[in-house]
Scaffold this motif. Structure first.
Motif, short mmCIF file in Angstrom:
data_model
loop_
_atom_site.label_atom_id
_atom_site.label_comp_id
_atom_site.label_asym_id
_atom_site.label_seq_id
_atom_site.Cartn_x
_atom_site.Cartn_y
_atom_site.Cartn_z
N PHE A 191 23.85 -4.35 7.00
CA PHE A 191 22.76 -3.37 6.94
C PHE A 191 21.81 -3.84 5.86
N ILE A 192 20.62 -4.30 6.28
CA ILE A 192 19.59 -4.75 5.34
C ILE A 192 18.26 -4.20 5.81
N ASN A 193 17.66 -3.36 5.02
CA ASN A 193 16.41 -2.72 5.40
C ASN A 193 15.27 -3.72 5.46
N ASN A 194 14.14 -3.30 6.03
CA ASN A 194 12.93 -4.12 6.04
C ASN A 194 12.19 -4.02 4.71
N LEU A 195 11.54 -5.10 4.33
CA LEU A 195 10.71 -5.10 3.13
C LEU A 195 9.49 -4.20 3.31
N VAL A 196 8.92 -3.79 2.19
CA VAL A 196 7.67 -3.03 2.23
C VAL A 196 6.64 -3.76 1.37
N ASP A 197 5.49 -4.07 1.95
CA ASP A 197 4.42 -4.79 1.22
C ASP A 197 3.57 -3.76 0.50
N TYR A 198 4.11 -3.26 -0.60
CA TYR A 198 3.49 -2.12 -1.28
C TYR A 198 2.15 -2.46 -1.91
N LYS A 199 1.96 -3.69 -2.38
CA LYS A 199 0.68 -4.06 -2.99
C LYS A 199 -0.43 -4.03 -1.94
N LYS A 237 16.33 -5.90 -3.90
CA LYS A 237 17.68 -5.75 -3.36
C LYS A 237 17.78 -6.38 -1.96
N ILE A 238 16.74 -6.18 -1.15
CA ILE A 238 16.73 -6.73 0.21
C ILE A 238 16.69 -8.26 0.17
N LEU A 239 15.80 -8.82 -0.66
CA LEU A 239 15.67 -10.27 -0.75
C LEU A 239 16.96 -10.93 -1.25
#
Length: 360
Positions: free
Chosen positions: A169-177, A350-352
Motif C-alpha cells: 500500500f503506497i499512496n500517490n504523491l501530491v505536487d503541492y508546490k 514517506k511515499i518516496l
C-alpha cells in the motif's frame, strides 16, 4: 544512474494521469526515466519534465484478425529485442492497459503493477470477474503489486489468493508546490459571499462518480431555500445526461457546468467545500489536492475516507441521498474547520522512501 521505465495509456485529464506526472517529475531528479504510452497525447504532456524520454507503443487495430495478430507479434518481438531487461525497474501504472503490462514485464525483472481502485467494489463483489480481469493483464507475472489505497490492497489479498509475491500500500504523491502556485491564477468566476460553494472535480460517468446524487441533493436543498451553488469541473460519457437532469429540475442557477479544466485549482480557492459522491474510488487524487489548499471535504465512504478524512479534513457520508443532504445542510449552517494543516512534504517523503526500496 538507475534506469526506470513506466507505462500508461495517455496523459489526458484524469486522476491516474496527474499521479503519474507527479511521480515521474519527482523521480527524474534522481533517475533516468522512460515513459511508454499507447497514445502519445494528452494535456499533461506539456507538464512532463523534458528529460523524460517518451516512447509510443500503439497496438495495431486492423479489422483482419490474422493481419492484426501478425503485426502485433512483430511489434512485441521488436520491443523484446530492444528493451528486454534493460531497466533496473519497470512499472505498469495504468492497471488495465495490457500493452503497459507487457512492456513493464519485458523491460525489467524488477517490476510492479499499480492498482488505483478497489476492483472488488468495481465488479460489485464478483470475485470471478475480478480474477478474470487481473489474469487478463498477467498480474501473476509481476514481482510487486502497488495499491494506492489500503482498501484496494485488502481486496487483492482476499481475491488473488494464489499471488505469493509482494503487495504494497503506497499512496500517490501530491505536487503541492504546483497546486499552490496554480491556485493563484486568475479566473472569471469569483467567490460568492452570499452562497456556500461546493466543488466537484471528476470524470463525469455515472457508474463510479454518481453525480446524479449531487443533482438530487441540490433539488432538496433548493426546496428548503438554502443559498448554495455547486461547481462541476470535468467531462465524460454522462455529461449530457447530467445537463439534461439539471435543466429538467430547473437547477441551472444552482449547478454550474464548467467543463474540463487543465487548471482546476483556482476553483478550489473560491469554494467552501469539496464534494465527492462516488460509489467507489481508488484513492482520490482530489482528497490530497483539497488538503493542500485547506479546503474541507464532504465525501461518501469510499477508499480510505474513514481513515484519512473523517474528523480531520471533513465529513464522510453514507452512499445515499439523505446522508449527503444532511452533511451538506450541516456544512451550509455550520461550516467545518480543519484543525491541523496537511503536511504535504512529509507525506511525499514517506511515499518516496517506500518506492525507492522497491526500485532497488
Amino acid at each position: 544512474m538507475e534506469k526506470l521505465l513506466f507505462t500508461a495509456y495517455t496523459l489526458d485529464v484524469g486522476g491516474v494521469e496527474i499521479a503519474l506526472v507527479n511521480l515521474l517529475n519527482n523521480l527524474i531528479k534522481k533517475y533516468d526515466i522512460t515513459l511508454v504510452l499507447e497514445k502519445k497525447q494528452g494535456v499533461f504532456l506539456n507538464e512532463l519534465n523534458s528529460k523524460i524520454k517518451i516512447i509510443e507503443y500503439k497496438p495495431n487495430q486492423n479489422k483482419n484478425i490474422l493481419i492484426r495478430k501478425i503485426i502485433n507479434l512483430l511489434k512485441r518481438i521488436k520491443f523484446i529485442i530492444k528493451y528486454k531487461n534493460k531497466y533496473d525497474f519497470a512499472g505498469s501504472f495504468a492497471t488495465d492497459v495490457k500493452m503497459g503490462s507487457f512492456c513493464a514485464r519485458t523491460a525489467s525483472k524488477n517490476n510492479a503493477l499499480w492498482v488505483h481502485t478497489d476492483y472488488l467494489e468495481f465488479y460489485e463483489n464478483n470475485e470471478k470477474k475480478m480474477r478474470d480481469f487481473f489474469q487478463f493483464i498477467n498480474y501473476d507475472k509481476f514481482k510487486n503489486i502497488i495499491c494506492v489505497s489500503n482498501i484496494a490492497k485488502k481486496s487483492l489479498e482476499k481475491v488473488l489468493t494464489n499471488y505469493n509475491k509482494n503487495i504494497y500500500f503506497i499512496n500517490n504523491l501530491v505536487d503541492y508546490k504546483k497546486i499552490i502556485k496554480k491556485s493563484n491564477e486568475e479566473i472569471e468566476l469569483e467567490k460568492d459571499e452570499e452562497k456556500t460553494t461546493f466543488l466537484n472535480v471528476s470524470r463525469q460517468e455515472e457508474k463510479s462518480k454518481k453525480i446524479t446524487r449531487i443533482i438530487e441533493v441540490a433539488e432538496k436543498l433548493k426546496q428548503d431555500d438554502f443559498k448554495f451553488r455547486i461547481l462541476l469541473i470535468g467531462e465524460g460519457i454522462d455529461t449530457n445526461l447530467y445537463k439534461k437532469l439539471v435543466k429538467e429540475k430547473k437547477l441551472e442557477k444552482y449547478i454550474l457546468f464548467l467543463g474540463q479544466k487543465e487548471n482546476p485549482y483556482p476553483y478550489f480557492k473560491i469554494s467552501d467545500c469539496f464534494l465527492l459522491t462516488s460509489e467507489f474510488e481508488g484513492y482520490p487524487v482530489v482528497f490530497n489536492e483539497a488538503k493542500v489548499l485547506n479546503l474541507p471535504i464532504i465525501t461518501t465512504d469510499v477508499s480510505d475516507a474513514e481513515k484519512d478524512i473523517k474528523g480531520q479534513y471533513g465529513i464522510v457520508t453514507e452512499k445515499n441521498i439523505n446522508s449527503i443532504y444532511s452533511a451538506m445542510k450541516n456544512f451550509i449552517n455550520n461550516k467545518y474547520k480543519i484543525e491541523n494543516k496537511f503536511d504535504a512534504q512529509e507525506f511525499n517523503n514517506k511515499i518516496l522512501n517506500k518506492l525507492e526500496n522497491i526500485f532497488k
